[in-house]
Design an enzyme around this catalytic site. Structure first.
Site, PDB file in Angstrom:
ATOM      1  N   ASP A  11       0.850  -1.187   0.000  1.00 26.30           N
ATOM      2  CA  ASP A  11       0.000   0.000   0.000  1.00 26.30           C
ATOM      3  C   ASP A  11       0.890   1.242   0.000  1.00 26.30           C
ATOM      4  O   ASP A  11       1.675   1.448   0.927  1.00 26.30           O
ATOM      5  CB  ASP A  11      -0.888  -0.043   1.258  1.00 26.30           C
ATOM      6  CG  ASP A  11      -1.943   1.045   1.264  1.00 26.30           C
ATOM      7  OD1 ASP A  11      -2.050   1.786   0.264  1.00 26.30           O
ATOM      8  OD2 ASP A  11      -2.632   1.162   2.289  1.00 26.30           O
ATOM      9  N   ASP A 105      -3.232   2.415  -5.686  1.00 23.94           N
ATOM     10  CA  ASP A 105      -2.091   2.428  -4.761  1.00 23.94           C
ATOM     11  C   ASP A 105      -1.987   1.183  -3.896  1.00 23.94           C
ATOM     12  O   ASP A 105      -1.270   1.187  -2.914  1.00 23.94           O
ATOM     13  CB  ASP A 105      -2.154   3.675  -3.883  1.00 23.94           C
ATOM     14  CG  ASP A 105      -3.303   3.638  -2.897  1.00 23.94           C
ATOM     15  OD1 ASP A 105      -4.320   2.995  -3.206  1.00 23.94           O
ATOM     16  OD2 ASP A 105      -3.167   4.236  -1.828  1.00 23.94           O
ATOM     17  N   GLU A 106      -2.664   0.123  -4.269  1.00 27.22           N
ATOM     18  CA  GLU A 106      -2.752  -1.021  -3.377  1.00 27.22           C
ATOM     19  C   GLU A 106      -2.867  -2.314  -4.176  1.00 27.22           C
ATOM     20  O   GLU A 106      -3.615  -2.361  -5.153  1.00 27.22           O
ATOM     21  CB  GLU A 106      -4.058  -0.870  -2.595  1.00 27.22           C
ATOM     22  CG  GLU A 106      -3.986  -1.051  -1.127  1.00 27.22           C
ATOM     23  CD  GLU A 106      -5.396  -0.988  -0.558  1.00 27.22           C
ATOM     24  OE1 GLU A 106      -5.802  -1.957   0.073  1.00 27.22           O
ATOM     25  OE2 GLU A 106      -6.087   0.036  -0.781  1.00 27.22           O
TER      26      GLU A 106
HETATM   27 MG   LIG Z   1      -2.415   3.966   0.271  1.00 25.12          MG
END
Ligand SMILES: [Mg+2]
Length: 451
Positions: A11, A105-106
């Site tokens: 993350d 983002d993950e």
């Molecule tokens: Mg994040």
């Protein structure tokens, strides 16, 4: 739950804000808030410097401004987030073919399919450290937090433990030691409504939950939810890491200028989209078994939920009813910016998949519009008047590249700097100055193929 810690969750830390600080040197180390800058705007991401003042995702921008008036409030640059995300996902796919992105983002990475001599703790720890270093390299300095464990659930919990820039590996067999003291809301699917029901039954922590029988949970929450909660409450999670695959589907989606919060309105929109999907299936002589909804939340997290029927359907009523049912299980209080309905599992396939984000530029433009609810939409308008959204990339004929610091009263103020320069000078121009224009990367992501 596996016998070895072979699920990794990565993350990126304060992703949108971190990209802005990378590309805008004068904002490094300063509070930055990315989100809707209009009157009804909502915060997507706050930098850690802004979080110190209590600014959080999903907070109204108005409240964020009152908590941290000196922060830079930026409307977001989807093309920059997307291209940065693609570099990160490429690093992960080099490590293992099984990568499941959850949002820009993950992602989950299955280490069982990585080229590793074994899956012992020192080996997976070394790989996780290596991935973190590579991510920092390819993104120009962004940090990521990583969790590794025996399941998706544990890996995701672990990545949260030492944010930002952290790494936590949970050894097999220690999962419940980690979870017991935590609040039940740590369990995926336990939103505000379930938390409240559990609270009324005196269940606050995972340790409390552990003492409740599956039958009792099913009585409280229904069969599916009760069973799932009982499993996860004992750290039992066998969900596989599923890479994005091409699905044969017909789908319709819409993005909205203001974040939707009214559930009845969302249900009405899904019902209308279902009619649309049904029409297209019928005209193509198609029917499908799987109905999927796609929901993009205020922070760009994209969730899809699907359900599969025993036999194919193309009737609007069935598709709509299933879609609205799927929406009911989602937590959407922070607002929704995109909704979509699709039907897949088709006997035949027409060359069209709106869920595939094939039109990146259009998508980015819509995302930009969404972020600034008060800005007039310029989509399709054949005019040279630009909307100078705060934070957007611009280029000046003499000064070169920079970003919009602010605009108003017919004037736009630009700071001339990029990721590769030191903090740069600030200049103001008339909003219709012919020397100033929006800047977009010419190649790579964000560009769209000519039809
Ligand atoms: Mg994040």
């Amino acid at each position: 739950m596996r016998a070895v810690a072979s699920v990794l969750h990565l993350d990126l830390d304060a992703f949108f804000a971190a990209v802005e600080q990378r590309d805008k040197p004068s904002l490094r180390g300063k509070p930055v808030v990315v989100g809707g800058v209009g009157g009804r705007g909502v915060v997507s991401t706050a930098s850690y410097e802004a979080r110190k003042y209590g600014v959080r995702s999903a907070m109204s921008t108005r409240e964020a401004r009152s908590r941290c008036p000196h922060a830079a409030f930026l409307s977001g640059r989807f093309h920059a987030y997307r291209s940065t995300s693609e570099r990160v996902m490429a690093v992960l796919r080099e490590a293992s073919p099984l990568v499941e992105p959850l949002s820009l983002d993950e992602a989950f990475v299955d280490l069982a399919t990585a080229r590793l001599p074994d899956l012992e703790i020192p080996t997976v720890t070394a790989l996780a450290e290596q991935l973190r270093r590579q991510v920092e390299e390819v993104t120009g300095g962004l940090t990521a937090s990583v969790g590794v464990g025996t399941s998706k659930f544990i890996a995701k919990v672990a990545s949260e433990l030492d944010k930002p820039d952290g790494l936590v590996v949970v050894p097999p067999g220690t999962e419940m030691d980690l979870l017991r003291p935590m609040h039940v809301s740590v369990i995926p699917g336990v939103g505000p409504a379930t938390t409240e029901r559990l609270r009324r039954a005196g269940i606050h922590t995972v340790a409390d939950l552990e003492t409740v029988s599956e039958d009792e949970l099913i009585r409280m929450l229904g069969t599916a939810h009760g069973h799932a909660l009982h499993q996860l409450g004992h750290a039992r999670d066998d969900r596989p890491v599923v890479p994005e695959r091409e699905t044969k589907s017909v789908s319709v989606e819409g993005t909205y200028d203001t974040d939707l919060t009214d559930r009845r309105l969302m249900a009405a929109l899904l019902t209308r989209q279902a009619r649309n999907v049904s029409d297209r299936l019928r005209t193509s002589g198609l029917a499908g078994r799987t109905v999927t909804i796609k929901v993009r939340l205020h922070d760009f997290t994209t969730i899809s939920r699907s359900t599969t029927l025993g036999s194919p359907t193309n009737t609007a009523g069935t598709i709509g009813r299933l879609a609205v049912g799927l929406l009911q299980d989602l937590e959407t209080t922070g607002g929704v910016r995109l909704l979509g309905v699709g039907v897949s599992g088709l006997a035949d396939w027409i060359q069209e998949d709106l869920f595939g984000d094939t039109d990146d530029a259009d998508e980015a433009a819509k995302a930009g519009d969404d972020l600034d609810a008060d800005a007039p939409s310029t989509a399709g308008a054949k005019t040279t008047t630009h909307t100078w959204a705060p934070g957007m990339d611009v280029e000046h004929a003499e000064m070169g590249r920079g970003w919009v610091w602010g605009s108003g009263r017919g004037v736009v103020t630009v700071r001339f700097e990029t990721a590769e320069t030191p903090p740069g000078p600030v200049r103001s121009y008339r909003i219709d100055d012919p020397d100033l224009r929006p800047w977009r990367p010419e190649s790579g992501t964000g560009a769209t193929l000519a039809p």
